[in-house]
Structure formats: C-alpha cells, structure tokens
Design a protein around this motif. Structure first.
Motif, PDB file in Angstrom:
ATOM      1  N   VAL A 118       0.841  -1.209   0.000  1.00 19.52           N
ATOM      2  CA  VAL A 118       0.000   0.000   0.000  1.00 19.52           C
ATOM      3  C   VAL A 118       0.869   1.250   0.000  1.00 19.52           C
ATOM      4  CG1 VAL A 118      -1.765   1.288   1.264  1.00 19.52           C
ATOM      5  CG2 VAL A 118      -1.898  -1.218   1.127  1.00 19.52           C
ATOM      6  N   PHE A 119       1.949   1.216   0.774  1.00 22.61           N
ATOM      7  CA  PHE A 119       2.901   2.332   0.767  1.00 22.61           C
ATOM      8  C   PHE A 119       3.459   2.554  -0.635  1.00 22.61           C
ATOM      9  CE2 PHE A 119       7.530   3.174   0.820  1.00 22.61           C
ATOM     10  CZ  PHE A 119       7.496   4.518   1.154  1.00 22.61           C
ATOM     11  N   LEU A 120       3.904   1.471  -1.286  1.00 22.92           N
ATOM     12  CA  LEU A 120       4.534   1.598  -2.594  1.00 22.92           C
ATOM     13  C   LEU A 120       3.555   2.081  -3.664  1.00 22.92           C
ATOM     14  CD1 LEU A 120       6.735  -1.648  -2.701  1.00 22.92           C
ATOM     15  CD2 LEU A 120       7.523   0.707  -2.351  1.00 22.92           C
ATOM     16  N   THR A 121       2.400   1.454  -3.756  1.00 23.89           N
ATOM     17  CA  THR A 121       1.448   1.848  -4.799  1.00 23.89           C
ATOM     18  C   THR A 121       0.913   3.252  -4.560  1.00 23.89           C
ATOM     19  OG1 THR A 121      -0.354   0.745  -3.618  1.00 23.89           O
ATOM     20  CG2 THR A 121       0.758  -0.515  -5.351  1.00 23.89           C
ATOM     21  N   SER A 122       0.643   3.588  -3.301  1.00 25.73           N
ATOM     22  CA  SER A 122       0.114   4.925  -3.000  1.00 25.73           C
ATOM     23  C   SER A 122       1.149   5.996  -3.286  1.00 25.73           C
ATOM     24  CB  SER A 122      -0.334   4.999  -1.538  1.00 25.73           C
ATOM     25  OG  SER A 122      -1.371   4.079  -1.281  1.00 25.73           O
ATOM     26  N   ARG A 123       2.420   5.694  -3.030  1.00 26.72           N
ATOM     27  CA  ARG A 123       3.482   6.664  -3.327  1.00 26.72           C
ATOM     28  C   ARG A 123       3.640   6.864  -4.828  1.00 26.72           C
ATOM     29  NH1 ARG A 123       9.477   4.986  -1.837  1.00 26.72           N
ATOM     30  NH2 ARG A 123       9.143   3.747  -3.739  1.00 26.72           N
ATOM     31  N   GLU A 124       3.762   5.768  -5.567  1.00 21.19           N
ATOM     32  CA  GLU A 124       4.051   5.879  -6.999  1.00 21.19           C
ATOM     33  C   GLU A 124       2.865   6.431  -7.794  1.00 21.19           C
ATOM     34  OE1 GLU A 124       7.099   5.570  -8.154  1.00 21.19           O
ATOM     35  OE2 GLU A 124       7.691   5.113  -6.093  1.00 21.19           O
ATOM     36  N   PHE A 125       1.668   5.903  -7.552  1.00 15.76           N
ATOM     37  CA  PHE A 125       0.500   6.420  -8.265  1.00 15.76           C
ATOM     38  C   PHE A 125       0.038   7.743  -7.660  1.00 15.76           C
ATOM     39  CE2 PHE A 125       0.505   1.981  -9.525  1.00 15.76           C
ATOM     40  CZ  PHE A 125       0.277   2.091 -10.893  1.00 15.76           C
ATOM     41  N   GLY A 126       0.339   7.947  -6.373  1.00 18.61           N
ATOM     42  CA  GLY A 126       0.017   9.222  -5.728  1.00 18.61           C
ATOM     43  C   GLY A 126       0.769  10.375  -6.359  1.00 18.61           C
ATOM     44  N   ARG A 127       2.012  10.139  -6.786  1.00 20.47           N
ATOM     45  CA  ARG A 127       2.783  11.182  -7.472  1.00 20.47           C
ATOM     46  C   ARG A 127       2.048  11.663  -8.725  1.00 20.47           C
ATOM     47  NH1 ARG A 127       7.864   7.960  -6.889  1.00 20.47           N
ATOM     48  NH2 ARG A 127       8.993   8.805  -5.108  1.00 20.47           N
ATOM     49  N   LEU A 128       1.522  10.715  -9.470  1.00 19.78           N
ATOM     50  CA  LEU A 128       0.798  11.061 -10.694  1.00 19.78           C
ATOM     51  C   LEU A 128      -0.485  11.816 -10.374  1.00 19.78           C
ATOM     52  CD1 LEU A 128       1.249   7.662 -12.584  1.00 19.78           C
ATOM     53  CD2 LEU A 128       2.623   9.730 -12.805  1.00 19.78           C
ATOM     54  N   MET A 129      -1.155  11.414  -9.299  1.00 16.02           N
ATOM     55  CA  MET A 129      -2.383  12.099  -8.884  1.00 16.02           C
ATOM     56  C   MET A 129      -2.083  13.528  -8.429  1.00 16.02           C
ATOM     57  SD  MET A 129      -4.368   9.083  -6.771  1.00 16.02           S
ATOM     58  CE  MET A 129      -4.939   7.584  -7.593  1.00 16.02           C
ATOM     59  N   VAL A 130      -0.983  13.708  -7.710  1.00 20.25           N
ATOM     60  CA  VAL A 130      -0.592  15.052  -7.267  1.00 20.25           C
ATOM     61  C   VAL A 130      -0.360  15.954  -8.474  1.00 20.25           C
ATOM     62  CG1 VAL A 130       1.273  16.371  -6.180  1.00 20.25           C
ATOM     63  CG2 VAL A 130       0.338  14.368  -5.025  1.00 20.25           C
ATOM     64  N   ALA A 131       0.328  15.435  -9.473  1.00 19.18           N
ATOM     65  CA  ALA A 131       0.601  16.233 -10.667  1.00 19.18           C
ATOM     66  C   ALA A 131      -0.687  16.628 -11.381  1.00 19.18           C
ATOM     67  CB  ALA A 131       1.502  15.443 -11.617  1.00 19.18           C
ATOM     68  N   ARG A 132      -1.703  15.774 -11.272  1.00 22.57           N
ATOM     69  CA  ARG A 132      -2.979  16.035 -11.931  1.00 22.57           C
ATOM     70  C   ARG A 132      -3.941  16.824 -11.047  1.00 22.57           C
ATOM     71  NH1 ARG A 132      -3.872  11.195 -12.657  1.00 22.57           N
ATOM     72  NH2 ARG A 132      -5.795  10.816 -11.519  1.00 22.57           N
ATOM     73  N   GLY A 133      -3.693  16.820  -9.732  1.00 18.46           N
ATOM     74  CA  GLY A 133      -4.542  17.554  -8.799  1.00 18.46           C
ATOM     75  C   GLY A 133      -5.843  16.858  -8.465  1.00 18.46           C
ATOM     76  N   ALA A 134      -5.891  15.532  -8.605  1.00 16.56           N
ATOM     77  CA  ALA A 134      -7.109  14.788  -8.299  1.00 16.56           C
ATOM     78  C   ALA A 134      -6.793  13.306  -8.211  1.00 16.56           C
ATOM     79  CB  ALA A 134      -8.190  15.025  -9.350  1.00 16.56           C
ATOM     80  N   GLY A 135      -7.611  12.571  -7.460  1.00 18.84           N
ATOM     81  CA  GLY A 135      -7.441  11.121  -7.383  1.00 18.84           C
ATOM     82  C   GLY A 135      -8.155  10.544  -6.185  1.00 18.84           C
ATOM     83  N   LYS A 136      -8.397   9.255  -6.250  1.00 18.14           N
ATOM     84  CA  LYS A 136      -9.038   8.506  -5.167  1.00 18.14           C
ATOM     85  C   LYS A 136      -8.170   7.293  -4.847  1.00 18.14           C
ATOM     86  CE  LYS A 136     -13.153  10.738  -5.162  1.00 18.14           C
ATOM     87  NZ  LYS A 136     -13.903  11.252  -3.997  1.00 18.14           N
ATOM     88  N   ILE A 137      -7.866   7.107  -3.579  1.00 15.74           N
ATOM     89  CA  ILE A 137      -7.157   5.914  -3.123  1.00 15.74           C
ATOM     90  C   ILE A 137      -8.025   5.238  -2.075  1.00 15.74           C
ATOM     91  CG2 ILE A 137      -5.105   4.990  -1.999  1.00 15.74           C
ATOM     92  CD1 ILE A 137      -3.535   7.385  -3.069  1.00 15.74           C
ATOM     93  N   VAL A 138      -8.409   3.993  -2.341  1.00 13.34           N
ATOM     94  CA  VAL A 138      -9.231   3.222  -1.410  1.00 13.34           C
ATOM     95  C   VAL A 138      -8.455   1.969  -1.035  1.00 13.34           C
ATOM     96  CG1 VAL A 138     -11.431   2.077  -0.997  1.00 13.34           C
ATOM     97  CG2 VAL A 138     -11.332   4.069  -2.510  1.00 13.34           C
ATOM     98  N   THR A 139      -8.230   1.771   0.256  1.00 15.02           N
ATOM     99  CA  THR A 139      -7.459   0.628   0.732  1.00 15.02           C
ATOM    100  C   THR A 139      -8.363  -0.313   1.505  1.00 15.02           C
ATOM    101  OG1 THR A 139      -5.377   1.860   0.816  1.00 15.02           O
ATOM    102  CG2 THR A 139      -5.561  -0.068   2.231  1.00 15.02           C
ATOM    103  N   VAL A 140      -8.285  -1.600   1.175  1.00 12.98           N
ATOM    104  CA  VAL A 140      -9.110  -2.595   1.860  1.00 12.98           C
ATOM    105  C   VAL A 140      -8.455  -2.962   3.187  1.00 12.98           C
ATOM    106  CG1 VAL A 140     -10.113  -4.899   1.743  1.00 12.98           C
ATOM    107  CG2 VAL A 140     -10.046  -3.452  -0.310  1.00 12.98           C
ATOM    108  N   CYS A 141      -9.156  -2.644   4.254  1.00 10.69           N
ATOM    109  CA  CYS A 141      -8.701  -2.957   5.614  1.00 10.69           C
ATOM    110  C   CYS A 141      -9.451  -4.193   6.107  1.00 10.69           C
ATOM    111  CB  CYS A 141      -8.927  -1.750   6.513  1.00 10.69           C
ATOM    112  SG  CYS A 141      -8.037  -0.261   5.995  1.00 10.69           S
ATOM    113  N   SER A 142      -9.918  -4.184   7.362  1.00 10.38           N
ATOM    114  CA  SER A 142     -10.582  -5.360   7.911  1.00 10.38           C
ATOM    115  C   SER A 142     -11.174  -4.991   9.263  1.00 10.38           C
ATOM    116  CB  SER A 142      -9.558  -6.493   8.080  1.00 10.38           C
ATOM    117  OG  SER A 142     -10.082  -7.550   8.849  1.00 10.38           O
ATOM    118  N   VAL A 143     -12.108  -5.807   9.746  1.00 10.24           N
ATOM    119  CA  VAL A 143     -12.531  -5.616  11.148  1.00 10.24           C
ATOM    120  C   VAL A 143     -11.339  -5.835  12.067  1.00 10.24           C
ATOM    121  CG1 VAL A 143     -14.985  -6.161  10.889  1.00 10.24           C
ATOM    122  CG2 VAL A 143     -13.360  -8.015  11.275  1.00 10.24           C
TER     123      VAL A 143
END
Length: 251
Positions: A118-143
């Motif tokens: 989650v750290f790796l994907t959010s960092r790498e794809f997050g960079r692209l989202m920051v450059a675009r100024g928009a994005g959604k990141i949803v992480t599957v957690c658990s009870v």
C-alpha cells in the motif's frame, strides 16, 4: 445527485483482483462505468478473470501482472500505466499460528503484502495524482483493523497499521485534491474463507456475533467502494468505513 456516483471515463487499478473480494470490487467499478486495470502476480489466473469480466464489462478492462511488494515493479507499472484516477489497494494475505510459534518469515511476508504494498502503490501512483490535482485511493482494511482474535496477531497489526497509513496519506495528499479512505470488510463468504463458512461452529459464531446475523456477501462492498471512488465522496478523507453488518458497533 445520482450522477455524482457515475464513474464513466475514470480509470481504476485494483490490486489483487484475480479472485475473491478484489475481483468483485473490479466488477463493481466496471458496472459503474469505470475502466479497470486488473492486477495480480498469477498471470494465468489474472488472464482468466480478465476473460470473464471482459464479456460483460460496461467499461474497458485491462490486466497487468506485477508484484505490489516489489518497489521496482510498482514503479515500472506506474510509469507504464500513467494516470490512474482510482487506486484500490486490495492485495493482502493471512497466516494463522499462535504468537509463540509464529514464524518470522510469515510475519515479514504479511507486513510486506498488507502494508508495504500500500505504501509503494500509494506513493508511486500518488505522485501522478498530485501532478494532476485529483485522485481517489481506497485501501481494503478489515474488522481486524480494530478487533483481534487468537492466532492472527501479525495480520491484526498489519490491518491496524493501514488505518493510520490512510490518515497519514490523507495528511499529505488531501491538499492536492486527493481523497484517501479505507474499506473494512467484516466476515465475508469468499473462496478464501470457504473452510470457515463450511465449519458449522464458526459460522454460528459469526452469525451470533454479527448484528445482521449473516456472513457478508462480496456484493455488499460494491456500493461503498463506488461511493468512495466517486465525486459523491469528495469531502470524505482519511476515514475507514466498516462494512461488517454491525460487528464493530457492539460488544
């Protein structure tokens, strides 16, 4: 307005989507109009899922086989795929053993698959989202982000870590127009839990412990995911939404 839930024209990447909950989430996004990139390490299973979903998909389906725990593979995938509007971090694993006998290698593998990815994907794809100024990141957690059971202490630690990673990602990314949230299933009937579902004693415990009185169905997760992936949730950030039939609400 209902149009705010429409995902037409948006492109999503769903990790761990060749089976189980990930496959159901990918199918739900496709039904809502999104284009979806499927991901897993097992290429054959991934292609089989692609073939199944492509037959009925409203949006376009693609697939990419890469290991979300491998930094170089994630970086290469981000460079190849480019802009992703919706990142769904679903890849995860479980190991069961009393803590006094839990192998260190299993602990490391759980933390790599459930947290490092989650750290790796959010960092790498997050960079692209920051450059675009928009994005959604949803992480599957658990009870198990909130509750614990015997034999799964490292899994609980990994899922608990995700709730705080989500908040940290929110702190960094929200100023750039990105929403980061968690989706936390309760006990769901999937191929990975089939042995537990088939155990009458465990199923009786789930039904008694869950106010809704049943196991979750993967379809129960689709609506919340579409909401968190759409403009309908643009002012929701840093939250973990429990989809658990009320389990975490009662003693």
């Amino acid at each position: 307005m209902l149009t705010s839930f429409d995902l037409t024209g948006r492109r999503a990447l769903v990790t761990g989507s060749s089976k189980g909950i990930g496959r159901a989430l990918a199918a739900g996004l496709l039904a809502a109009g999104a284009d979806v990139v499927l991901n897993a390490r097992d290429r054959d299973r991934l292609v089989a899922t692609y073939d199944e979903l492509e037959q009925t998909a409203r949006g376009r389906v693609e697939w990419r086989a890469f290991d979300v725990t491998d930094e170089e593979q994630v970086r290469a995938a981000a460079a190849e795929l480019g802009d992703i509007d919706i990142l769904v971090n679903n890849a995860g694993m479980q190991r069961r053993s009393p803590i006094t006998e839990f192998p260190t290698a299993d602990f490391d593998q759980i933390m790599a698959t459930n947290v490092r990815s989650v750290f790796l994907t959010s960092r790498e794809f997050g960079r692209l989202m920051v450059a675009r100024g928009a994005g959604k990141i949803v992480t599957v957690c658990s009870v198990q982000s909130l509750l614990a059971r015997p034999g799964i202490a490292p899994y609980c630690a990994s899922k608990g870590a995700l709730t705080m990673l989500i908040k940290g990602l929110c702190a960094d990314l929200a100023p750039h127009g990105i929403q980061v949230n968690g989706l936390a299933p309760g006990y769901f009937d999937t191929e990975l839990t089939s042995a537990l579902v088939a155990d009458p004693e465990f199923t009786a415990w789930v039904e008694k412990r869950t106010p809704a009185g049943r196991w979750g169905d993967v379809a129960d997760l689709v609506g919340p995911l579409v909401w968190l992936s759409s403009s309908a949730s643009d002012f929701v950030n840093g939250q973990t939404i429990y989809v658990d039939g009320g389990m975490t609400a009662v003693l």
